[in-house]
Design a protein around this motif. Structure first.
Motif, short mmCIF file in Angstrom:
data_model
loop_
_atom_site.label_atom_id
_atom_site.label_comp_id
_atom_site.label_asym_id
_atom_site.label_seq_id
_atom_site.Cartn_x
_atom_site.Cartn_y
_atom_site.Cartn_z
N ARG A 86 0.53 -0.94 -0.34
CA ARG A 86 -0.36 -0.33 -0.03
C ARG A 86 1.10 1.54 0.21
O ARG A 86 0.35 2.17 -0.20
CB ARG A 86 -0.78 -0.04 1.26
CG ARG A 86 -1.93 -1.12 1.13
CD ARG A 86 -2.84 -0.77 2.32
NE ARG A 86 -3.52 -2.34 2.67
CZ ARG A 86 -4.72 -2.16 3.59
NH1 ARG A 86 -5.04 -1.51 4.89
NH2 ARG A 86 -5.35 -3.76 3.19
N ARG A 87 2.48 1.19 0.02
CA ARG A 87 3.00 2.47 -0.06
C ARG A 87 3.24 3.36 1.19
O ARG A 87 3.24 4.64 1.11
CB ARG A 87 2.90 3.21 -1.40
CG ARG A 87 2.67 2.56 -2.88
CD ARG A 87 2.65 2.81 -3.99
NE ARG A 87 2.82 2.02 -5.42
CZ ARG A 87 2.25 2.53 -6.39
NH1 ARG A 87 2.59 3.96 -6.23
NH2 ARG A 87 2.33 2.07 -7.60
N LYS A 88 2.82 2.56 2.46
CA LYS A 88 3.01 3.02 3.51
C LYS A 88 4.29 3.29 4.24
O LYS A 88 4.92 3.73 4.98
CB LYS A 88 1.89 2.61 4.67
CG LYS A 88 0.71 2.43 3.88
CD LYS A 88 -0.08 4.08 4.17
CE LYS A 88 -1.07 3.51 3.45
NZ LYS A 88 -1.97 4.50 3.74
N VAL A 89 5.80 1.78 3.41
CA VAL A 89 7.07 2.59 3.87
C VAL A 89 7.29 3.67 3.21
O VAL A 89 7.53 3.73 1.75
CB VAL A 89 7.66 0.61 4.13
CG1 VAL A 89 9.00 0.79 4.17
CG2 VAL A 89 6.37 -0.01 4.82
N LYS A 90 7.90 4.28 4.03
CA LYS A 90 9.00 5.02 3.24
C LYS A 90 10.24 4.80 3.74
O LYS A 90 10.50 4.87 4.52
CB LYS A 90 8.33 6.87 4.12
CG LYS A 90 6.74 7.81 3.87
CD LYS A 90 7.07 8.78 4.55
CE LYS A 90 5.42 9.19 4.44
NZ LYS A 90 5.49 10.02 5.10
N GLU A 149 19.80 12.81 -3.09
CA GLU A 149 18.82 11.92 -2.35
C GLU A 149 18.02 11.31 -3.40
O GLU A 149 16.73 12.03 -4.05
CB GLU A 149 18.49 12.43 -1.19
CG GLU A 149 17.36 11.92 -0.37
CD GLU A 149 16.75 12.82 0.74
OE1 GLU A 149 17.24 12.09 2.07
OE2 GLU A 149 15.81 12.92 0.44
N PHE A 150 17.49 9.71 -2.63
CA PHE A 150 16.99 9.64 -4.12
C PHE A 150 15.32 8.88 -3.05
O PHE A 150 15.00 8.32 -1.78
CB PHE A 150 16.55 8.07 -5.06
CG PHE A 150 17.65 8.21 -6.13
CD1 PHE A 150 17.50 8.67 -7.04
CD2 PHE A 150 18.55 7.55 -5.70
CE1 PHE A 150 17.75 8.89 -8.34
CE2 PHE A 150 19.82 7.76 -7.34
CZ PHE A 150 18.86 8.48 -8.49
N ILE A 151 14.07 9.52 -3.70
CA ILE A 151 12.84 8.81 -2.26
C ILE A 151 11.97 7.75 -3.78
O ILE A 151 11.32 8.57 -4.31
CB ILE A 151 12.19 9.43 -1.61
CG1 ILE A 151 13.05 10.97 -0.61
CG2 ILE A 151 10.71 9.45 -1.44
CD1 ILE A 151 12.45 11.60 -0.54
N PRO A 152 12.04 6.77 -3.12
CA PRO A 152 11.79 5.53 -4.54
C PRO A 152 9.75 6.06 -3.63
O PRO A 152 9.33 5.81 -2.77
CB PRO A 152 11.80 3.95 -4.58
CG PRO A 152 12.67 4.14 -3.14
CD PRO A 152 12.85 5.33 -3.02
N LEU A 153 9.17 5.63 -5.08
CA LEU A 153 7.40 6.15 -4.75
C LEU A 153 6.55 4.30 -4.87
O LEU A 153 5.65 4.44 -4.31
CB LEU A 153 6.20 7.15 -5.08
CG LEU A 153 7.20 8.55 -4.67
CD1 LEU A 153 6.30 9.81 -5.68
CD2 LEU A 153 6.94 8.60 -3.15
N PHE A 198 8.53 3.17 9.00
CA PHE A 198 7.24 2.04 8.84
C PHE A 198 6.29 1.92 10.11
O PHE A 198 6.49 2.17 11.30
CB PHE A 198 7.39 0.75 8.27
CG PHE A 198 8.17 0.80 9.19
CD1 PHE A 198 8.43 -1.12 9.79
CD2 PHE A 198 9.79 0.51 8.85
CE1 PHE A 198 9.15 -1.87 10.95
CE2 PHE A 198 10.51 -0.65 9.86
CZ PHE A 198 10.16 -1.58 11.14
N PHE A 199 5.56 1.23 10.00
CA PHE A 199 4.49 1.22 11.32
C PHE A 199 4.37 -0.20 11.83
O PHE A 199 4.30 -1.05 11.41
CB PHE A 199 3.06 1.49 11.16
CG PHE A 199 2.20 2.79 10.25
CD1 PHE A 199 2.51 3.97 11.54
CD2 PHE A 199 2.63 3.40 9.83
CE1 PHE A 199 2.68 4.75 11.27
CE2 PHE A 199 2.44 4.60 9.16
CZ PHE A 199 2.64 5.62 9.70
#
Length: 215
Positions: A86-90, A149-153, A198-199
């Motif tokens: 669900r792409r909740k992990v950053k 810096e890369f932020i993969p979505l 993450f949670f």
């Protein structure tokens, strides 16, 4: 350091999860053949024999260093896998690229797929490929190279490596990338997973982990 000396560093451990810092050159999960069994998963199970047989919920390429989370229980695996789906992990990565990037920031959207004749190489394919989305920020330029810096979505195989190297992406391969660029003798790929959020699968608490960039 030889392959047999590559060891994970434990960052956080509880009854449900294990967070590790993976060195470059170590597989995330077992590969084919007896010579490719040493990996993050095997080393984690050496430390904690009660870990489930398949604890990995995501992977880092062998040549990438940095943070990984493993599930210690089946319930944790289900919850963490759902967060990734669900792409909740950053996640954030630090990389050094060959070449100078003029722009300060941007977002790359490229679709790509596996090249079956040249595994594990990925190729750009806007029709049959899966879309990968990466946000990036320029951090510094030094001696003809650019730190970003890369932020993969999304989480496609080799996404950051292909988005960096492809002419429709940044057009500058990651230093030391033997698949999409060039690697000099004794050089590692300069890509590091430095941030993971993450949670917790049981408590629901937001967890944030950081790893110092080793280059």
């Amino acid at each position: 350091m030889t392959k047999n000396e590559l060891r994970i560093r434990l960052i956080y451990v509880d009854e449900d999860i294990i967070v590790v810092d993976k060195p470059a050159g170590l597989l995330a999960v077992p590969g084919r053949g007896p010579e490719n069994q040493d990996c993050v998963v095997r080393q984690a199970r050496d430390y904690f024999p009660d870990v489930i047989e398949q604890p990995a919920v995501h992977r880092l390429d062998m040549d990438t260093s940095g943070l990984m989370v493993l599930a210690r229980t089946r319930n944790a695996h289900i919850h963490l896998s759902e967060q990734f789906a669900r792409r909740k992990v950053k996640k954030r990565y630090n990389a050094i690229l060959e070449g100078v990037i003029v722009e300060d920031a941007g977002e790359i959207e490229l679709a790509f797929r596996l090249d079956p004749d040249n595994r594990p190489h990925q190729v750009y394919d806007p029709e049959q490929g899966k879309l990968g989305i990466t946000r990036w920020f320029k951090l510094a330029v030094h001696r003809g190279r650019t730190r970003v810096e890369f932020i993969p979505l999304t989480g496609r195989t080799h996404q950051l490596r292909l988005h960096a190297a492809h002419e429709l992406g940044l057009g500058c391969p990651i230093v030391g990338d033997r698949l999409y660029g060039q690697r000099k003798p004794g050089e590692r790929m300069l890509l590091h997973a430095q941030y993971l959020q993450f949670f917790h699968p049981t408590t629901g608490k937001k967890l944030v982990f950081r790893s110092a960039v080793p280059f």
